[in-house]
Design an enzyme around this catalytic site. Structure first.
Site, short mmCIF file in Angstrom:
data_model
loop_
_atom_site.label_atom_id
_atom_site.label_comp_id
_atom_site.label_asym_id
_atom_site.label_seq_id
_atom_site.Cartn_x
_atom_site.Cartn_y
_atom_site.Cartn_z
CB SER A 203 2.88 2.50 6.10
OG SER A 203 3.43 1.58 5.19
NE ARG A 204 -2.48 0.73 9.85
CZ ARG A 204 -3.64 1.30 9.50
NH1 ARG A 204 -3.96 2.45 10.01
NH2 ARG A 204 -4.46 0.71 8.66
CG HIS B 37 6.83 -2.25 2.11
ND1 HIS B 37 6.67 -1.09 2.83
CD2 HIS B 37 5.61 -2.86 2.10
CE1 HIS B 37 5.41 -0.98 3.21
NE2 HIS B 37 4.74 -2.04 2.79
CD GLN C 144 -2.47 -8.65 4.45
OE1 GLN C 144 -3.21 -7.71 4.67
NE2 GLN C 144 -1.23 -8.48 4.05
CB SER D 222 3.74 4.79 3.08
OG SER D 222 4.15 5.91 3.78
CG LEU D 223 7.20 1.32 -0.73
CD1 LEU D 223 7.97 1.07 -2.02
CD2 LEU D 223 6.24 0.16 -0.46
CG MET E 72 -1.93 -1.18 1.13
SD MET E 72 -3.47 -0.86 1.95
CE MET E 72 -2.93 -0.75 3.62
#
Ligand code: AMP
Length: 266
Positions: free
Chosen positions: A182-183, A33, A149, A28-29, A26
């Site tokens: 990313s959060r 990632h 997930q 905002s690596l 998603m």
């Protein structure tokens, strides 16, 4: 590195590629990632990264709107990593067709995050199913950081007899132990310190065989965590809830620091 916004152009480009490693993100690596991408590069073939903030997996509009986005930096990193293809679709590209395969939603989707984010896994699987159909990759790289997930995508791929192989990758952490996310960009210094305390505490107590989860929760709240959604022990093979820790179990946690909700499994 070739960047695509159009599905048609991308599909034309990869039509004869039989060895694609797919890394869905998603954006905002971060280093997590980066690890997935580096791992996919090692195996040979071509690496294809998608950047798509999937609206269907956010149960709150504000969470979707506030999700960090930084395409410019992402592309600089992806170029440095020598990624072959980047696909940045818009919502219409993804949702305007009817996939051939339906989503298989295992009952594990009702546990843990499924209880606190209604429709979240349905949204994740819907989009992953669409990407698998568009890209037909040989492998998909997924992080154990989002263990539930990962489990559900694996089940979907198995049940729907999709040929893509799932490569599960270890969780990458900051030096302070906090899982890269990313959060994390939305946390202030104090909140980052608390997140680090939570990780170090859970890592330490994992060595004990007997745990009282309620006492642990109270301790974590005392660090300054605003709310705990869950703190549970689960078997990572069967995804059954457990009471005791062993080599096949992890502690799964989700908690809030201000407006940011974090998840981890240790
Ligand atoms: P996201 O962009 O958050 O949707 O994540 C894209 C992929 O990167 C997912 O397969 C995640 O599980 C994985 N990922 C996210 N954070 C980490 C991490 N800290 N370590 C390893 N993989 C991660």
């Amino acid at each position: 590195m070739k960047i695509f916004k159009s599905k048609q152009k991308l599909q034309k480009e990869i039509l004869y590629e039989k060895n694609i490693s797919f890394v869905p993100t998603m954006g905002s690596l971060h280093k997590g990632h980066e690890f997935l991408i580096k791992k996919s590069k090692k195996i040979g073939g071509k690496t294809l990264v998608t950047i798509f903030v999937n609206p269907k997996q956010f149960n709150k509009k504000s969470d979707y709107n506030n999700y960090p986005r930084n395409i410019k930096n992402d592309l600089i990193l992806l170029k440095r990593l020598k990624v072959n293809f980047v696909y940045i679709p818009n919502k219409r590209e993804i949702f305007s067709f009817k996939p051939n395969k339906s989503v298989f939603l295992d009952k594990v989707s009702k546990k843990l995050c499924g209880q606190f984010r209604k429709g979240h896994f349905e949204g994740v699987l819907d989009v992953v199913n669409r990407f698998l159909e568009i890209l037909n990759p040989k492998r998909i790289y997924l992080g154990k950081k989002d263990f539930q997930q990962l489990y559900l995508i694996k089940k979907h791929i198995q049940k729907r007899k999709i040929k893509t192989k799932v490569i599960a990758c270890k969780t990458i952490r900051e030096i302070n132990g906090v899982a890269c996310s990313s959060r994390n960009k939305r946390l202030n210094k104090k909140q980052l310190r608390i997140a680090s305390q939570v990780y170090k505490f859970l890592f330490k107590i994992k060595k004990k065989s007997k745990l009282n989860l309620n006492i642990l929760k109270r301790k974590i709240l005392r660090f300054g965590v605003n709310k705990i959604d869950y703190l549970e022990i689960y078997n990572v093979e069967s995804f059954r809830k457990g009471l005791k820790l062993n080599t096949n179990t992890n502690i799964f946690v989700s908690y809030h620091l201000g407006k940011v909700r974090l998840i981890d499994n240790i």
